[in-house]
Design a protein around this motif. Structure first.
Motif, PDB file in Angstrom:
ATOM      1  N   GLU A 272     -72.688  -1.676  22.512  1.00 50.66           N
ATOM      2  CA  GLU A 272     -74.149  -1.518  22.444  1.00 50.66           C
ATOM      3  C   GLU A 272     -74.687  -0.392  23.324  1.00 50.66           C
ATOM      4  N   HIS A 273     -73.965   0.003  24.372  1.00 49.51           N
ATOM      5  CA  HIS A 273     -74.494   1.062  25.232  1.00 49.51           C
ATOM      6  C   HIS A 273     -74.390   2.442  24.577  1.00 49.51           C
TER       7      HIS A 273
ATOM      8  N   THR B 145     -75.602   4.826  21.433  1.00 45.34           N
ATOM      9  CA  THR B 145     -76.816   4.856  20.623  1.00 45.34           C
ATOM     10  C   THR B 145     -76.503   5.182  19.168  1.00 45.34           C
TER      11      THR B 145
END
Length: 182
Positions: A126-127, A129
């Protein structure tokens, strides 16, 4: 921003040193990638001798800006989950169930006259983009005409790479990627 871009370019240069020798053995995309052979004509060889094509090898997954296609982030391959449907047992039980449902939906929504060629469960942490302004450059091989890619049922832009069977899709979501063609 310039320092970040310089860092990624330097990192890419470091990874590329010595990798052309591995290009024949390292295919980091699903399926078979066909590169057209180069013809070599020298006084010592026959004109029909084919040279091996040296393809660039990227040892990770690139996330680019939608507006100008510049590299925004680099995801090391060990952080990418790209599981074909035939190996869904590598996923957790809850993801396996979701994958099966998405596979059935993708199979039912293939355009008339086309065939579902490949289906993958795709994730990056998730980190990193991935959204409407940042896309993941998803390299794949597919035979046939009118190649289409969807992610979670949403159409993704497909760009031909070699003019034969290699493409990349601009993936703007994590989830189930379905590839179809005529």
């Amino acid at each position: 921003m310039k320092k970040l871009l310089s860092f990624f370019l330097a990192l890419t240069l470091v990874f590329c040193v010595g990798l052309p020798a591995l290009a024949d053995t390292a295919t980091l995309v699903p399926g078979t990638v066909l590169f057209p052979p180069n013809k070599v004509e020298t006084p010592d060889t026959e004109p029909s001798q084919e040279a091996k094509s040296v393809a660039p090898v990227v040892t990770g997954f690139l996330i680019c800006l939608m507006e100008d296609d510049t590299v925004y982030q680099f995801v090391p391959l060990e952080e990418v989950t790209n599981v074909p449907y035939e190996q869904e047992d590598l996923l957790t039980p809850d993801k396996r169930v979701a994958f099966k449902e998405a596979y059935d939906q993708a199979k039912a929504s293939v355009p008339e006259g086309s065939k579902l060629r490949q289906v993958y469960w795709f994730e990056v942490p998730e980190h990193y983009t991935i959204d409407d302004e940042h896309y993941g450059k998803y390299l794949f091989a597919c035979k046939g005409d009118d190649v289409e890619v969807t992610c979670n049922g949403n159409a993704m832009e497909v760009v031909p790479v070699t003019g034969q069977t290699t493409y990349f899709a601009k993936i703007t979501e994590r989830g189930v990627i379905a590839i179809s063609s005529k």
